[in-house]
Write a protein that holds these residues in place. Structure first.
Motif, PDB file in Angstrom:
ATOM      1  N   ARG A  92       6.248   2.074  -3.187  1.00 15.28           N
ATOM      2  CA  ARG A  92       5.981   2.747  -2.430  1.00 15.28           C
ATOM      3  C   ARG A  92       4.292   3.286  -2.741  1.00 15.28           C
ATOM      4  O   ARG A  92       4.333   4.530  -3.463  1.00 15.28           O
ATOM      5  CB  ARG A  92       6.643   4.084  -2.126  1.00 15.28           C
ATOM      6  CG  ARG A  92       7.937   3.842  -1.581  1.00 15.28           C
ATOM      7  CD  ARG A  92       7.832   3.430  -0.056  1.00 15.28           C
ATOM      8  NE  ARG A  92       9.163   3.402   0.647  1.00 15.28           N
ATOM      9  CZ  ARG A  92       9.362   3.079   1.816  1.00 15.28           C
ATOM     10  NH1 ARG A  92       8.289   2.920   2.637  1.00 15.28           N
ATOM     11  NH2 ARG A  92      10.509   3.061   2.462  1.00 15.28           N
ATOM     12  N   PRO A  93       3.493   2.723  -2.106  1.00 15.68           N
ATOM     13  CA  PRO A  93       1.911   3.024  -2.767  1.00 15.68           C
ATOM     14  C   PRO A  93       1.185   4.236  -2.317  1.00 15.68           C
ATOM     15  O   PRO A  93       1.678   4.744  -1.128  1.00 15.68           O
ATOM     16  CB  PRO A  93       1.096   1.781  -2.085  1.00 15.68           C
ATOM     17  CG  PRO A  93       1.980   1.502  -0.859  1.00 15.68           C
ATOM     18  CD  PRO A  93       3.217   1.669  -1.334  1.00 15.68           C
ATOM     19  N   GLY A  94       0.670   5.025  -3.021  1.00 19.60           N
ATOM     20  CA  GLY A  94      -0.032   6.093  -2.897  1.00 19.60           C
ATOM     21  C   GLY A  94      -1.297   5.717  -1.953  1.00 19.60           C
ATOM     22  O   GLY A  94      -1.807   6.429  -1.190  1.00 19.60           O
ATOM     23  N   ALA A  95      -1.975   4.748  -2.615  1.00 19.54           N
ATOM     24  CA  ALA A  95      -2.926   4.125  -1.824  1.00 19.54           C
ATOM     25  C   ALA A  95      -2.898   2.800  -1.477  1.00 19.54           C
ATOM     26  O   ALA A  95      -2.220   2.013  -2.397  1.00 19.54           O
ATOM     27  CB  ALA A  95      -4.316   4.154  -2.641  1.00 19.54           C
ATOM     28  N   PHE A  96      -3.083   2.273  -0.188  1.00 23.33           N
ATOM     29  CA  PHE A  96      -2.788   0.940   0.131  1.00 23.33           C
ATOM     30  C   PHE A  96      -4.172   0.428   0.774  1.00 23.33           C
ATOM     31  O   PHE A  96      -4.507   0.790   1.814  1.00 23.33           O
ATOM     32  CB  PHE A  96      -1.687   0.908   1.286  1.00 23.33           C
ATOM     33  CG  PHE A  96      -1.247  -0.281   1.783  1.00 23.33           C
ATOM     34  CD1 PHE A  96      -1.480  -1.731   0.988  1.00 23.33           C
ATOM     35  CD2 PHE A  96      -0.094  -0.511   2.714  1.00 23.33           C
ATOM     36  CE1 PHE A  96      -1.072  -2.797   1.588  1.00 23.33           C
ATOM     37  CE2 PHE A  96       0.453  -1.481   3.074  1.00 23.33           C
ATOM     38  CZ  PHE A  96      -0.156  -2.957   2.449  1.00 23.33           C
ATOM     39  N   ILE A  97      -4.688  -0.383  -0.226  1.00 20.95           N
ATOM     40  CA  ILE A  97      -6.086  -1.137   0.077  1.00 20.95           C
ATOM     41  C   ILE A  97      -5.928  -2.404   0.649  1.00 20.95           C
ATOM     42  O   ILE A  97      -5.005  -3.258  -0.005  1.00 20.95           O
ATOM     43  CB  ILE A  97      -6.932  -0.994  -0.902  1.00 20.95           C
ATOM     44  CG1 ILE A  97      -7.057   0.387  -1.448  1.00 20.95           C
ATOM     45  CG2 ILE A  97      -8.225  -1.587  -0.966  1.00 20.95           C
ATOM     46  CD1 ILE A  97      -7.537   0.734  -3.022  1.00 20.95           C
ATOM     47  N   GLY A  98      -6.893  -2.898   1.667  1.00 26.49           N
ATOM     48  CA  GLY A  98      -6.759  -4.456   2.192  1.00 26.49           C
ATOM     49  C   GLY A  98      -8.243  -4.946   2.279  1.00 26.49           C
ATOM     50  O   GLY A  98      -9.057  -3.992   2.495  1.00 26.49           O
ATOM     51  N   LEU A  99      -8.102  -6.024   1.891  1.00 21.74           N
ATOM     52  CA  LEU A  99      -9.538  -6.690   1.840  1.00 21.74           C
ATOM     53  C   LEU A  99      -9.886  -7.646   3.095  1.00 21.74           C
ATOM     54  O   LEU A  99      -8.867  -7.998   3.724  1.00 21.74           O
ATOM     55  CB  LEU A  99      -9.634  -7.799   0.687  1.00 21.74           C
ATOM     56  CG  LEU A  99     -10.401  -6.999  -0.654  1.00 21.74           C
ATOM     57  CD1 LEU A  99      -9.296  -5.954  -1.169  1.00 21.74           C
ATOM     58  CD2 LEU A  99     -10.691  -8.182  -1.805  1.00 21.74           C
ATOM     59  N   TRP A 100     -11.020  -7.578   3.562  1.00 21.40           N
ATOM     60  CA  TRP A 100     -11.418  -8.642   4.538  1.00 21.40           C
ATOM     61  C   TRP A 100     -12.330  -9.533   3.937  1.00 21.40           C
ATOM     62  O   TRP A 100     -13.192  -9.426   3.199  1.00 21.40           O
ATOM     63  CB  TRP A 100     -12.226  -7.848   5.672  1.00 21.40           C
ATOM     64  CG  TRP A 100     -12.576  -8.707   6.901  1.00 21.40           C
ATOM     65  CD1 TRP A 100     -11.900  -9.364   7.672  1.00 21.40           C
ATOM     66  CD2 TRP A 100     -13.829  -9.012   6.967  1.00 21.40           C
ATOM     67  NE1 TRP A 100     -12.638  -9.771   8.777  1.00 21.40           N
ATOM     68  CE2 TRP A 100     -14.006  -9.948   8.097  1.00 21.40           C
ATOM     69  CE3 TRP A 100     -15.137  -8.768   6.435  1.00 21.40           C
ATOM     70  CZ2 TRP A 100     -15.145 -10.371   8.874  1.00 21.40           C
ATOM     71  CZ3 TRP A 100     -16.424  -9.288   7.011  1.00 21.40           C
ATOM     72  CH2 TRP A 100     -16.336 -10.110   8.333  1.00 21.40           C
ATOM     73  N   ASN A 101     -12.403 -10.627   4.481  1.00 16.44           N
ATOM     74  CA  ASN A 101     -13.418 -11.925   4.110  1.00 16.44           C
ATOM     75  C   ASN A 101     -13.321 -12.164   2.659  1.00 16.44           C
ATOM     76  O   ASN A 101     -14.323 -11.948   1.912  1.00 16.44           O
ATOM     77  CB  ASN A 101     -14.829 -11.509   4.715  1.00 16.44           C
ATOM     78  CG  ASN A 101     -15.926 -12.701   4.447  1.00 16.44           C
ATOM     79  OD1 ASN A 101     -15.392 -14.013   4.425  1.00 16.44           O
ATOM     80  ND2 ASN A 101     -16.761 -12.476   4.141  1.00 16.44           N
ATOM     81  N   ASN A 102     -12.191 -12.750   2.040  1.00 17.95           N
ATOM     82  CA  ASN A 102     -12.065 -12.903   0.624  1.00 17.95           C
ATOM     83  C   ASN A 102     -11.631 -14.286   0.419  1.00 17.95           C
ATOM     84  O   ASN A 102     -11.176 -14.775  -0.686  1.00 17.95           O
ATOM     85  CB  ASN A 102     -11.256 -11.888   0.131  1.00 17.95           C
ATOM     86  CG  ASN A 102     -11.424 -11.868  -1.634  1.00 17.95           C
ATOM     87  OD1 ASN A 102     -12.446 -11.914  -2.099  1.00 17.95           O
ATOM     88  ND2 ASN A 102     -10.067 -11.778  -2.366  1.00 17.95           N
ATOM     89  N   PHE A 103     -11.918 -15.125   1.494  1.00 17.24           N
ATOM     90  CA  PHE A 103     -11.432 -16.505   1.102  1.00 17.24           C
ATOM     91  C   PHE A 103     -12.423 -17.459   1.610  1.00 17.24           C
ATOM     92  O   PHE A 103     -13.062 -17.206   2.784  1.00 17.24           O
ATOM     93  CB  PHE A 103     -10.097 -17.012   1.768  1.00 17.24           C
ATOM     94  CG  PHE A 103      -8.810 -16.395   1.159  1.00 17.24           C
ATOM     95  CD1 PHE A 103      -8.239 -17.201   0.135  1.00 17.24           C
ATOM     96  CD2 PHE A 103      -8.611 -15.331   1.074  1.00 17.24           C
ATOM     97  CE1 PHE A 103      -7.156 -16.721  -0.914  1.00 17.24           C
ATOM     98  CE2 PHE A 103      -7.370 -14.761   0.392  1.00 17.24           C
ATOM     99  CZ  PHE A 103      -6.712 -15.505  -0.666  1.00 17.24           C
TER     100      PHE A 103
END
Length: 258
Positions: A53-64
Motif C-alpha cells: 500500500r504505497p504512500g507515494a505512487f509514481i508513474g513514468l512516461w516515455n521511458n522505452f
C-alpha cells in the motif's frame, strides 16, 4: 528469488512468502526484519491483496526506446513522472471501474513496478539499488479522455488516479533480474503488449536516484517504470492480465461503471 504477498484469510490480513501452492506466514515489520511464524496456508484458501500500500505512487512516461521512436519523442535524461493517487490501488482479481460519469476510453498499461524498501534522499545509483526492496507488476490504468479534456492543462493526476485505476501485484519479487524479463498484457487471453524490460531508457536504480533528488522516498513507495507499445482501450467485460515472468500474473476484470 523470493515472492512476497499480502493476503486476507478468515477476516484477518497477513503477509508471507509464496512457495508453490502455499504461503509461509510471516510476522514483524514487512520492510524491516520479518520472520516466519511456522504457519503455512494453502494459496487457494486466501484472497491476495495488493502486495504493498504505497504512500507515494509514481508513474513514468516515455521511458522505452521503442515507444519513444514510434511516437517521435525525445530521449529524456530525467524521469518524466506523474503522481497516481495511492488510494486507487487494488489487488489481483478486483474490478477496474471507470467513474460513473465517464464514458470515454480507458487504457491498460502494463508496467514493471519498483517497490522501495528504505528511506532515501538524494542518493547515488549504488545506494538507490540497495534501497529497492523488489519488483511487482502494475497496470497503470488511464482515462484517456480526461487526460486531454482541457487543452490548457494535461490532467495526469485526474486521468490516472480514479478509484481502482492502480492494480498492483500479485507479488513483490526480491532477487529479480528485470533485465531478462518481459511484460505482456493480454485482453481475454489475446496478447496486446509484449515488450522487453531491457529496452528501458532510464533503468530502475537511476530512476530511484534521480527522483530521490527531489522527493524523499519511503519504504513501500512504488514507482511504475512506464510502458511501451500496445497500450489500447479496454471494453467492459474484458479480463486484463499483466504478466511478468518471475513475478506472476496480475489479472483484473474491467467492469462497467456502477
Amino acid at each position: 528469488m523470493t515472492l512476497w504477498v499480502r493476503y486476507a484469510h478468515d477476516g484477518v490480513e497477513g503477509f508471507g512468502t509464496l512457495e508453490g501452492e502455499e504461503i509461509a506466514v510471516h510476522a514483524g515489520e514487512f520492510f524491516a526484519t520479518p520472520g516466519p511464524t511456522g504457519e503455512r496456508l494453502p494459496r487457494a484458501a486466501v484472497r491476495l491483496l495488493p502486495p504493498v500500500r504505497p504512500g507515494a505512487f509514481i508513474g513514468l512516461w516515455n521511458n522505452f526506446h521503442a515507444a519513444a521512436a514510434k511516437q517521435g519523442n525525445a530521449i529524456p535524461e530525467f524521469p518524466l513522472y506523474f503522481l497516481k493517487n495511492p488510494r486507487c490501488v487494488i489487488g489481483p482479481g478486483e474490478a477496474i471501474r471507470p467513474p460513473a460519469a465517464y464514458d470515454g476510453k480507458v487504457l491498460y498499461e502494463g508496467e514493471l513496478g519498483i517497490v522501495i524498501g528504505q528511506r532515501v534522499t538524494a542518493v547515488d545509483e549504488a545506494a538507490a539499488e540497495a534501497a529497492i526492496f523488489g519488483y511487482t507488476a502494475v497496470n497503470d490504468v488511464t482515462a484517456l479522455d480526461l487526460l486531454t479534456a482541457d487543452a490548457s492543462f494535461p490532467q495526469w493526476a485526474r486521468a490516472k488516479g480514479c478509484d481502482s485505476f492502480g492494480p498492483i501485484g500479485p507479488a513483490i519479487a526480491t532477487g529479480f533480474d528485470w533485465r531478462a524479463a518481459r511484460v505482456t498484457v493480454a485482453l481475454n487471453g489475446r496478447v496486446r503488449q509484449d515488450y522487453p524490460l531491457e529496452d528501458m531508457i532510464l533503468p530502475p536504480a537511476r530512476i530511484v536516484s534521480l527522483v530521490s533528488r527531489e522527493m524523499t522516498l519511503h519504504p513501500g513507495d512504488v514507482i511504475a517504470c512506464g510502458t511501451s507499445l500496445g497500450a489500447l482501450p479496454m471494453r467492459p467485460g474484458m479480463q486484463v492480465a499483466v504478466t511478468i515472468e518471475g513475478i506472476g500474473v496480475l489479472e483484473n476484470p474491467y467492469a462497467p461503471s456502477s
